[in-house]
Motif scaffolding. Structure first.
Motif, PDB file in Angstrom:
ATOM      1  N   GLN A   1       0.874  -1.122   0.113  1.00 41.28           N
ATOM      2  CA  GLN A   1       0.011   0.035  -0.070  1.00 41.28           C
ATOM      3  C   GLN A   1       0.912   1.336  -0.127  1.00 41.28           C
ATOM      4  OE1 GLN A   1      -3.120   0.249  -0.517  1.00 41.28           O
ATOM      5  NE2 GLN A   1      -3.426  -2.038  -0.706  1.00 41.28           N
ATOM      6  N   ALA A   2       1.857   1.468   0.718  1.00 40.01           N
ATOM      7  CA  ALA A   2       2.923   2.422   0.572  1.00 40.01           C
ATOM      8  C   ALA A   2       3.374   2.455  -0.820  1.00 40.01           C
ATOM      9  CB  ALA A   2       3.986   2.171   1.636  1.00 40.01           C
ATOM     10  N   ALA A   3       3.800   1.385  -1.517  1.00 40.18           N
ATOM     11  CA  ALA A   3       4.395   1.666  -2.623  1.00 40.18           C
ATOM     12  C   ALA A   3       3.407   2.242  -3.871  1.00 40.18           C
ATOM     13  CB  ALA A   3       4.894   0.291  -3.266  1.00 40.18           C
ATOM     14  N   ARG A   4       2.110   1.700  -3.478  1.00 34.98           N
ATOM     15  CA  ARG A   4       1.045   2.036  -4.498  1.00 34.98           C
ATOM     16  C   ARG A   4       0.659   3.532  -4.253  1.00 34.98           C
ATOM     17  NH1 ARG A   4      -4.661  -1.110  -5.683  1.00 34.98           N
ATOM     18  NH2 ARG A   4      -5.692   0.789  -6.500  1.00 34.98           N
ATOM     19  N   ALA A   5       0.861   3.914  -3.082  1.00 40.06           N
ATOM     20  CA  ALA A   5       0.657   5.548  -2.698  1.00 40.06           C
ATOM     21  C   ALA A   5       1.828   6.143  -3.404  1.00 40.06           C
ATOM     22  CB  ALA A   5       0.822   5.540  -1.097  1.00 40.06           C
ATOM     23  N   GLY A   6       3.005   5.910  -3.571  1.00 40.59           N
ATOM     24  CA  GLY A   6       4.119   6.254  -4.167  1.00 40.59           C
ATOM     25  C   GLY A   6       3.684   6.351  -5.607  1.00 40.59           C
ATOM     26  N   ILE A   7       3.157   5.405  -6.062  1.00 34.01           N
ATOM     27  CA  ILE A   7       2.797   5.476  -7.686  1.00 34.01           C
ATOM     28  C   ILE A   7       1.764   6.555  -7.813  1.00 34.01           C
ATOM     29  CG2 ILE A   7       1.518   4.073  -9.296  1.00 34.01           C
ATOM     30  CD1 ILE A   7       4.421   3.173  -9.402  1.00 34.01           C
ATOM     31  N   GLU A   8       0.771   6.413  -7.198  1.00 36.65           N
ATOM     32  CA  GLU A   8      -0.495   7.711  -7.174  1.00 36.65           C
ATOM     33  C   GLU A   8       0.381   8.940  -7.086  1.00 36.65           C
ATOM     34  OE1 GLU A   8      -3.417   6.546  -4.701  1.00 36.65           O
ATOM     35  OE2 GLU A   8      -3.942   4.513  -5.765  1.00 36.65           O
ATOM     36  N   TYR A   9       1.051   9.106  -6.284  1.00 35.97           N
ATOM     37  CA  TYR A   9       1.676  10.403  -5.945  1.00 35.97           C
ATOM     38  C   TYR A   9       2.525  10.906  -7.093  1.00 35.97           C
ATOM     39  CZ  TYR A   9       4.384  14.278  -3.897  1.00 35.97           C
ATOM     40  OH  TYR A   9       5.009  15.428  -3.695  1.00 35.97           O
ATOM     41  N   GLY A  10       3.578   9.755  -7.995  1.00 31.69           N
ATOM     42  CA  GLY A  10       4.092   9.960  -8.787  1.00 31.69           C
ATOM     43  C   GLY A  10       3.107  10.481 -10.254  1.00 31.69           C
ATOM     44  N   ILE A  11       2.065   9.643 -10.276  1.00 33.93           N
ATOM     45  CA  ILE A  11       1.278  10.185 -11.346  1.00 33.93           C
ATOM     46  C   ILE A  11       0.543  11.420 -11.445  1.00 33.93           C
ATOM     47  CG2 ILE A  11      -1.353   9.504 -12.272  1.00 33.93           C
ATOM     48  CD1 ILE A  11      -0.495   6.564 -11.710  1.00 33.93           C
ATOM     49  N   VAL A  12       0.144  11.827  -9.991  1.00 37.36           N
ATOM     50  CA  VAL A  12      -0.143  13.190  -9.807  1.00 37.36           C
ATOM     51  C   VAL A  12       0.826  14.346 -10.282  1.00 37.36           C
ATOM     52  CG1 VAL A  12      -0.671  15.011  -8.110  1.00 37.36           C
ATOM     53  CG2 VAL A  12      -1.857  12.593  -8.088  1.00 37.36           C
ATOM     54  N   ARG A  13       2.113  13.850  -9.950  1.00 32.82           N
ATOM     55  CA  ARG A  13       3.308  14.844 -10.208  1.00 32.82           C
ATOM     56  C   ARG A  13       3.480  14.856 -11.720  1.00 32.82           C
ATOM     57  NH1 ARG A  13       6.600  16.312  -5.610  1.00 32.82           N
ATOM     58  NH2 ARG A  13       7.612  17.346  -7.245  1.00 32.82           N
ATOM     59  N   VAL A  14       3.362  13.826 -12.404  1.00 26.91           N
ATOM     60  CA  VAL A  14       3.748  13.748 -13.878  1.00 26.91           C
ATOM     61  C   VAL A  14       2.407  14.249 -14.614  1.00 26.91           C
ATOM     62  CG1 VAL A  14       3.730  12.149 -15.876  1.00 26.91           C
ATOM     63  CG2 VAL A  14       4.979  11.477 -13.938  1.00 26.91           C
ATOM     64  N   LEU A  15       1.395  14.344 -14.421  1.00 29.34           N
ATOM     65  CA  LEU A  15       0.286  14.926 -14.984  1.00 29.34           C
ATOM     66  C   LEU A  15      -0.114  16.237 -14.534  1.00 29.34           C
ATOM     67  CD1 LEU A  15      -2.301  11.941 -15.192  1.00 29.34           C
ATOM     68  CD2 LEU A  15      -0.633  12.636 -16.804  1.00 29.34           C
ATOM     69  N   GLY A  16       0.843  16.749 -13.541  1.00 29.89           N
ATOM     70  CA  GLY A  16       0.728  18.101 -13.055  1.00 29.89           C
ATOM     71  C   GLY A  16       1.408  19.212 -13.989  1.00 29.89           C
TER      72      GLY A  16
ATOM     73  N   VAL B   1       4.681  11.031 -28.545  1.00 32.12           N
ATOM     74  CA  VAL B   1       3.905  10.784 -27.271  1.00 32.12           C
ATOM     75  C   VAL B   1       5.032  10.689 -26.114  1.00 32.12           C
ATOM     76  CG1 VAL B   1       2.381   9.230 -26.138  1.00 32.12           C
ATOM     77  CG2 VAL B   1       2.027   9.718 -28.381  1.00 32.12           C
ATOM     78  N   ARG B   2       4.782  11.226 -25.237  1.00 31.36           N
ATOM     79  CA  ARG B   2       5.737  11.032 -23.898  1.00 31.36           C
ATOM     80  C   ARG B   2       5.055  10.057 -23.004  1.00 31.36           C
ATOM     81  NH1 ARG B   2       6.037  17.230 -21.771  1.00 31.36           N
ATOM     82  NH2 ARG B   2       7.484  16.025 -20.366  1.00 31.36           N
ATOM     83  N   PHE B   3       6.004   9.094 -22.602  1.00 27.06           N
ATOM     84  CA  PHE B   3       5.539   8.027 -21.915  1.00 27.06           C
ATOM     85  C   PHE B   3       6.405   8.163 -20.434  1.00 27.06           C
ATOM     86  CE2 PHE B   3       4.377   6.023 -25.557  1.00 27.06           C
ATOM     87  CZ  PHE B   3       2.848   5.544 -25.382  1.00 27.06           C
ATOM     88  N   PHE B   4       6.116   8.162 -19.152  1.00 26.90           N
ATOM     89  CA  PHE B   4       6.762   8.362 -17.778  1.00 26.90           C
ATOM     90  C   PHE B   4       6.622   6.917 -17.365  1.00 26.90           C
ATOM     91  CE2 PHE B   4       5.878  12.627 -18.932  1.00 26.90           C
ATOM     92  CZ  PHE B   4       6.934  13.142 -18.523  1.00 26.90           C
ATOM     93  N   GLU B   5       7.651   6.255 -17.051  1.00 27.79           N
ATOM     94  CA  GLU B   5       7.725   4.936 -16.096  1.00 27.79           C
ATOM     95  C   GLU B   5       7.884   5.353 -14.679  1.00 27.79           C
ATOM     96  OE1 GLU B   5      10.347   1.118 -15.777  1.00 27.79           O
ATOM     97  OE2 GLU B   5       9.976   1.795 -17.704  1.00 27.79           O
ATOM     98  N   ILE B   6       6.994   5.051 -13.850  1.00 29.44           N
ATOM     99  CA  ILE B   6       7.347   5.664 -12.388  1.00 29.44           C
ATOM    100  C   ILE B   6       7.391   4.480 -11.670  1.00 29.44           C
ATOM    101  CG2 ILE B   6       6.134   6.715 -10.475  1.00 29.44           C
ATOM    102  CD1 ILE B   6       4.317   8.007 -12.787  1.00 29.44           C
ATOM    103  N   THR B   7       8.516   4.153 -10.617  1.00 32.94           N
ATOM    104  CA  THR B   7       8.836   3.182  -9.912  1.00 32.94           C
ATOM    105  C   THR B   7       8.659   3.574  -8.831  1.00 32.94           C
ATOM    106  OG1 THR B   7      10.138   2.329 -11.879  1.00 32.94           O
ATOM    107  CG2 THR B   7      10.407   1.199  -9.550  1.00 32.94           C
ATOM    108  N   ALA B   8       8.005   2.829  -7.698  1.00 29.19           N
ATOM    109  CA  ALA B   8       7.937   3.252  -6.276  1.00 29.19           C
ATOM    110  C   ALA B   8       8.340   2.202  -5.389  1.00 29.19           C
ATOM    111  CB  ALA B   8       6.409   3.697  -5.825  1.00 29.19           C
ATOM    112  N   GLN B   9       9.281   2.131  -4.583  1.00 31.82           N
ATOM    113  CA  GLN B   9       9.795   1.307  -3.700  1.00 31.82           C
ATOM    114  C   GLN B   9       9.608   1.619  -2.262  1.00 31.82           C
ATOM    115  OE1 GLN B   9      13.996   1.154  -4.684  1.00 31.82           O
ATOM    116  NE2 GLN B   9      13.894   0.305  -6.781  1.00 31.82           N
ATOM    117  N   ALA B  10       9.010   0.859  -1.512  1.00 35.38           N
ATOM    118  CA  ALA B  10       8.506   0.849  -0.079  1.00 35.38           C
ATOM    119  C   ALA B  10       9.402  -0.248   0.543  1.00 35.38           C
ATOM    120  CB  ALA B  10       7.158   0.642  -0.001  1.00 35.38           C
TER     121      ALA B  10
END
Length: 118
Positions: free
Chosen positions: A36-51, A87-96
């Protein structure tokens, strides 16, 4: 005397089994929390990328007792579709991670997600 020894061995075996089961349950809970912590990191990264500023996604933060490390890698793919040139792709990796490797309560999860930014 024989019966007392047999009963004592059964009690010792049951006690050991209970300790093992408790440790297994505790580790399963820690692994679920790490996921769940890693998933929260992914969601935060998605918000940052789409911001507004997508290039500031690499970040480390603490979440409860977990250390979450995020990394983002951008890939630009050329296409010929509907007037778009790439097209721009962002690969987001989160490690908890919780604790140190080798400790009984050590938990680690890594999740990767790919996001397209128009």
């Amino acid at each position: 005397m024989f019966l007392i020894i047999i009963v004592a061995l059964v009690i010792a075996a049951m006690a050991r089994l209970a300790v093992t089961q408790n440790a297994t349950t505790s580790l399963a809970i820690q692994q679920a929390r790490a996921y769940q912590a890693a998933r929260a990191g992914i969601e935060y990264g998605i918000v940052r990328v789409l911001g507004a500023n997508p290039n500031t996604c690499d970040e480390d933060f603490e979440l409860d007792t977990f250390t979450v490390e995020m990394t983002c890698t951008e890939t630009v793919t050329p296409i010929e579709e509907e007037g778009r040139s790439s097209v721009r792709f962002f690969e987001i990796t989160a490690q908890a991670e919780h604790g140190q490797p080798g400790n009984p309560d050590y938990a680690y999860r890594e999740i990767t997600s790919v996001v397209e930014r128009p």
